[in-house]
Design a protein around this motif. Structure first.
Motif, short mmCIF file in Angstrom:
data_model
loop_
_atom_site.label_atom_id
_atom_site.label_comp_id
_atom_site.label_asym_id
_atom_site.label_seq_id
_atom_site.Cartn_x
_atom_site.Cartn_y
_atom_site.Cartn_z
N SER A 48 39.09 17.13 69.96
CA SER A 48 37.69 17.08 69.50
C SER A 48 37.33 18.27 68.62
N VAL A 49 38.24 18.66 67.74
CA VAL A 49 37.95 19.72 66.76
C VAL A 49 37.36 19.05 65.52
N ASN A 50 36.19 19.48 65.11
CA ASN A 50 35.48 18.82 64.02
C ASN A 50 35.41 19.64 62.74
N LYS A 51 36.17 20.73 62.68
CA LYS A 51 36.14 21.55 61.46
C LYS A 51 37.56 21.97 61.10
N ILE A 52 37.97 21.66 59.86
CA ILE A 52 39.27 22.07 59.34
C ILE A 52 39.07 22.70 57.96
N ILE A 53 39.66 23.87 57.77
CA ILE A 53 39.74 24.49 56.45
C ILE A 53 41.19 24.44 56.03
N PRO A 66 32.11 11.26 59.03
CA PRO A 66 31.61 12.18 57.99
C PRO A 66 30.38 12.97 58.38
N ASN A 67 29.59 12.46 59.34
CA ASN A 67 28.37 13.18 59.74
C ASN A 67 28.65 14.26 60.79
N ASP A 68 29.87 14.25 61.31
CA ASP A 68 30.22 15.22 62.36
C ASP A 68 31.31 16.20 61.94
N ARG A 69 32.16 15.78 61.01
CA ARG A 69 33.34 16.58 60.69
C ARG A 69 33.17 17.37 59.39
N THR A 70 33.71 18.58 59.40
CA THR A 70 33.69 19.47 58.25
C THR A 70 35.10 19.65 57.73
N LEU A 71 35.29 19.39 56.45
CA LEU A 71 36.58 19.65 55.81
C LEU A 71 36.33 20.49 54.56
N VAL A 72 36.96 21.65 54.51
CA VAL A 72 36.90 22.51 53.32
C VAL A 72 38.31 22.61 52.76
N ILE A 73 38.48 22.18 51.51
CA ILE A 73 39.76 22.29 50.82
C ILE A 73 39.65 23.42 49.81
N VAL A 74 40.50 24.43 49.97
CA VAL A 74 40.50 25.58 49.06
C VAL A 74 41.80 25.54 48.26
#
Length: 328
Positions: free
Chosen positions: A98-103, A149-157
């Motif tokens: 249940s991890v909702n943030k990935i960078i 999409p309303n719960d998960r954060t994805l940052v692509i650098v």
């Protein structure tokens, strides 16, 4: 608890230093213990789903820095095993825990030999397995974020070439050649290079940890973009006190030398610092734009000062002890 996958490496070590300074809790998840933060290390390999799941228990966000990235990786299947299968395993683990943030640190290599000023909306056209597998990993992470999409954060650098103290990649090799007095310019030197200082990249990743749900994609570049003549001349002046560029070789000749080393590597099985792909990369323009300028992020170190700091640390002071990091 932040989980820094691949955190024993160059960018990861800088990022962990910043997190530690900000009293933020983190775990380094890597196949080798961190030389700088061994007490924060958990041994796991992104290719091993079982060990990864165990290592990421209790994580609130995953920063994925793990990658096969050198030009001379052998066997080439490692690109897919680490970059693509690793992304699949991280997404599986994020779902289960249940991890909702990935960078995710991708690369401007997804654009290939891109037109000048290519931004985040540029055409995807990788020319090597590294760029291809980074793009495939991006699509895997995008699919994960799109599931909720309303719960998960994805940052692509997507950083350009990253340099800094203790790195032993292409920028260091260039600086070392200049410092030794054996540097030969290949091509006309008018090609421009976007660069990224490691401390600034780490600071931006730390900045993105506060982002809310959504999909974010950023090139990471420190401006201004120097042409090779300006970069080499300024470094040479600082290191040797001499102005000018010295002997210059035409690009075609440099490529012939590179192909010769390619053949020698194929015959002997050895790895050499000269290759045709490295000559092509040296002579190519690689100048990008970034939408980071639209955010409130400010890099902590100006690019010219970052180059001076690296030159001072590596070639003027004696900093021969301590870990070093090998990359492109």
């Amino acid at each position: 608890m932040y989980s820094i996958v691949g955190g024993s490496g160059f960018i990861g070590s800088r990022l962990c230093g910043r997190l530690l300074g900000g009293n933020k809790k983190f775990t380094i998840v890597d196949k080798a213990p961190s030389a700088m933060y061994p007490n924060n290390s958990v041994i796991a390999d992104v290719r091993d789903l079982k060990s990864l799941k165990e290592a990421l228990v209790g994580s609130c966000a995953i920063v994925n820095l793990a990658a096969e990235h050198r030009d001379d990786v052998s066997p080439k299947s490692l690109y897919d095993e680490v970059n693509v299968e690793g992304a699949l395993n991280i997404c599986k683990t994020a779902r289960e825990n249940s991890v909702n943030k990935i960078i995710f640190t991708s690369s401007v290599a997804v654009y290939g030999f891109a037109p000048l000023g290519t931004g985040e909306d540029g055409d995807i056209n990788p020319f090597n397995d590294y760029g291809r597998t980074k793009w495939e990993a991006e699509t895997i992470f995008r699919s994960w974020q799109a599931e909720s999409p309303n719960d998960r954060t994805l940052v692509i650098v997507r950083p350009t070439v990253v340099f800094g103290e203790r790195n032993r990649g292409n920028v260091y090799n260039l600086l070392r050649q200049i410092a030794s007095g054996r540097f030969l310019m290949i091509g006309n030197g008018n090609n421009r290079k976007s660069m990224a200082y490691v401390e600034n990249v780490a600071a931006f990743i730390e900045y993105t940890l506060s982002f809310g749900p959504g999909l974010y994609t950023y090139n990471y570049i420190d401006k201004p973009d120097f042409d090779m003549n300006t970069l080499v001349r300024s470094c040479k002046k600082k290191l040797t006190g001499k102005d000018g560029l010295g002997l210059r070789l035409p690009k075609w000749f440099g490529l012939c030398v590179g192909y010769g080393f390619d053949l020698l590597a194929a015959v002997t099985g050895k790895k050499f610092s000269v290759s045709s792909i490295r000559v092509k990369k040296f002579c190519a323009d690689s100048m990008y734009s970034t939408s980071i300028e639209k955010t409130t992020f400010k890099p902590p170190v100006e690019l010219g000062a970052a180059i001076d700091k690296t030159l001072q640390f590596e070639f003027i002071e004696d900093n021969s002890t301590g870990p070093v990091f090998f990359s492109e």
